[in-house]
Each structure stands twice: as structure tokens, then as C-alpha cells.
Design an enzyme around this catalytic site. Structure first.
Site, PDB file in Angstrom:
ATOM      1  CG  ASP A  18      -5.656  -8.373  -4.163  1.00 18.37           C
ATOM      2  OD1 ASP A  18      -5.449  -7.974  -2.998  1.00 18.37           O
ATOM      3  OD2 ASP A  18      -6.736  -8.894  -4.512  1.00 18.37           O
ATOM      4  CB  VAL A  19      -1.699  -6.842  -0.167  1.00 16.14           C
ATOM      5  CG1 VAL A  19      -0.760  -5.745  -0.647  1.00 16.14           C
ATOM      6  CG2 VAL A  19      -3.041  -6.278   0.282  1.00 16.14           C
ATOM      7  CE1 TYR A  26      -9.410  -0.352   8.317  1.00 13.12           C
ATOM      8  CE2 TYR A  26      -9.986   0.442  10.510  1.00 13.12           C
ATOM      9  CZ  TYR A  26      -9.138   0.440   9.425  1.00 13.12           C
ATOM     10  OH  TYR A  26      -8.016   1.241   9.425  1.00 13.12           O
ATOM     11  CG  ASN A  37       0.511   1.347   4.765  1.00  8.84           C
ATOM     12  OD1 ASN A  37       0.067   1.989   5.725  1.00  8.84           O
ATOM     13  ND2 ASN A  37       0.229   1.688   3.516  1.00  8.84           N
ATOM     14  CB  ALA A  69     -13.294  -8.057  13.282  1.00  2.42           C
ATOM     15  CB  ALA A  70      -9.561  -7.013   9.634  1.00  2.00           C
ATOM     16  N   GLY A 107       0.827  -1.205   0.000  1.00  2.36           N
ATOM     17  CA  GLY A 107       0.000   0.000   0.000  1.00  2.36           C
ATOM     18  C   GLY A 107       0.852   1.242   0.000  1.00  2.36           C
ATOM     19  CB  ILE A 153      -3.975   9.244   9.755  1.00  2.00           C
ATOM     20  CG1 ILE A 153      -3.527   8.489  11.008  1.00  2.00           C
ATOM     21  CG2 ILE A 153      -2.778   9.750   8.954  1.00  2.00           C
ATOM     22  CD1 ILE A 153      -2.716   9.312  11.995  1.00  2.00           C
TER      23      ILE A 153
END
Length: 254
Positions: free
Chosen positions: A66-67, A162, A93, A164-165, A16, A194
Site C-alpha cells: 500500500d503506497v 481527489y 504514479n 484537493a490531493a 501503481g 486518459i
């Protein structure tokens, strides 16, 4: 046995890394003398950040990937190690928000949120750890979130899937710190609000209101995160592993 070629510059991978926090941290690590490999899906932004890194006198590789793709991570990790002879830092990231609540999100959307935010960390750790172990040293930094501690709130980036991840990343970080030490350190970052070059609509609409809940009375910036990444990536000696660093200006009103 340490097999790294110490005559070569240190190497950092930033997933990212095309824009936002990833870009800011990649530039900071390049300014510290590291060569940088960037992984992202944003080709134009990748090219821009690559040019900025090269303007600092450092080498830069870019990978459109794609990560969440395990096979791609393994191939790219091997390619970087073969081309540059070492991998010193991995900054996991890459991530993606999902603003949907429990009764609105689909199974596919939930799975994708977990894949991009959490599974990607597994993918890339698996890709680089053999090289780090062979060279006898490495630094892994995983991007979590303040929402791993607080749960999802009203921000568009922080509903339950989000959160939870990102909480899962903390468990992964602590476990891998135990498994991979003492040669490899593994730490996590938990940013608060941020503001990047393309801030989300919630920040644009409510920035004045939101910062009243932050003791330092401002949103964070990619540079705020980059200073902590630089510390974790470069400081010697390093007696910190398995930790999560909250970088939120003391966001007391969640």
C-alpha cells in the site's frame, strides 16, 4: 559525492505500476534500458507487467504494498537500493479516485483519498531521496491531474477530495524541487482524460461527447503519458524542475 555504480543499468521505481498509465510508463522506461521496480496491490497484474518487462531484456522487482504505508515505502526503497545499488527515477504514479461530493463523503474516505494520492508521494520521496543524494543525481516525477487546476467536474474520477490531493502534489513538487536541486529534479504531470485498458464507466458511456471538448479530438492513452515520463526521466541535459506538465490534448471544455 557521487557513489553510484555507473556500470549498472539505471533503476526506476513505478508506484501503481501493475496496469494502466503505470504499466505503460514502466514498459517505456524498460525499453529505454532501465531496470524497473513495480509497487502495487494487484498481484496478477504485477506478474503480467513483470513478464512484459523481462521480455524486453530488463530486470524487474515487484512489491505488494500500500503506497500510503510509510514504513513499507522506507523498507522497499532500502531493499531496492541494497539489491541494485542505485535508484535513478521515481515515478509516483499510484492514485485513487473518489467520486463523492462534500455532503456524501465520510471523514475516513476523505483521509484515505489524501493518503493514497498525496501522502504516498511524501512516503516514496522520503524513501528514495537519500539514495539519490548519495549518488548525486535523481529524477522524481509526481502524478497530479488536470483537476488540480480546474477543480472537480462531472467525471467520476475528479470530485473535490481527489482534486484537493492532486493540487497538493503540485505544491509538494515545487517545494521539493527547490529543496532537492540541483542534483535531483522534481516535476509533475497533469493528465486530462486518459483511456486505459480498463476505462472507467464515465468514459465508456460518454466518450463521444467528452472528446468534443478536447482540441485533439480523442482521449489520451498511457503511451501519451509515457512519452513525457521518458523525456523527464532520460533527457540530458535537464534544465527543467518544479514544473507541472498538462497532458490533455488541450481540454478546453472542462
Amino acid at each position: 559525492m557521487k557513489v553510484v555504480n555507473d556500470s549498472q543499468p539505471r533503476v526506476a521505481i513505478v508506484t501503481g505500476g501493475a496496469k494502466g498509465i503505470g504499466r505503460g510508463c514502466a514498459l517505456e522506461l524498460a525499453a529505454c534500458g532501465m531496470d524497473i521496480a513495480l509497487v502495487d496491490l494487484l498481484d496478477d497484474e504485477l506478474a503480467r507487467t513483470k513478464s512484459e518487462i523481462e521480455a524486453l531484456g530488463r530486470r524487474c522487482l515487484t512489491f505488494h504494498a500500500d503506497v500510503a504505508n510509510f514504513a513499507a515505502a522506507q523498507k522497499i526503497g532500502a531493499d531496492i537500493a541494497n539489491q541494485w545499488g542505485r535508484i535513478d527515477v521515481l515515478f509516483n504514479n499510484a492514485g485513487k479516485a473518489n467520486p463523492k461530493g462534500l455532503l456524501d463523503i465520510s471523514e475516513e474516505e476523505f483521509d484515505r483519498t489524501i493518503e493514497i494520492n498525496l501522502k504516498s508521494c511524501f512516503n516514496w520521496c522520503r524513501a528514495v531521496v537519500p539514495t539519490m543524494q548519495a549518488q548525486g543525481a535523481g529524477r522524481i516525477i509526481n502524478m497530479s491531474s488536470i483537476n488540480a487546476h480546474s477543480g472537480g467536474v462531472t467525471s467520476a474520477v475528479s470530485k473535490f477530495s481527489y482534486a484537493a490531493a492532486k493540487a497538493g502534489i503540485l505544491g509538494l513538487t515545487r517545494s521539493l524541487a527547490k529543496e532537492l536541486g540541483p542534483q535531483i529534479t522534481v516535476n509533475a504531470l497533469c493528465p486530462g482524460l486518459i483511456k486505459t485498458e480498463t476505462p472507467n464507466a464515465v468514459i465508456r458511456a460518454r466518450e463521444e461527447e467528452l472528446v468534443t471538448g478536447i482540441v485533439l479530438n480523442r482521449c489520451g492513452t498511457p503511451q501519451d503519458i509515457a512519452q513525457v515520463v521518458k523525456f523527464l526521466a532520460t533527457s540530458e541535459p535537464m534544465f527543467i524542475t518544479g514544473q507541472d506538465f498538462i497532458i490533455d490534448g488541450f481540454q478546453w471544455k472542462l
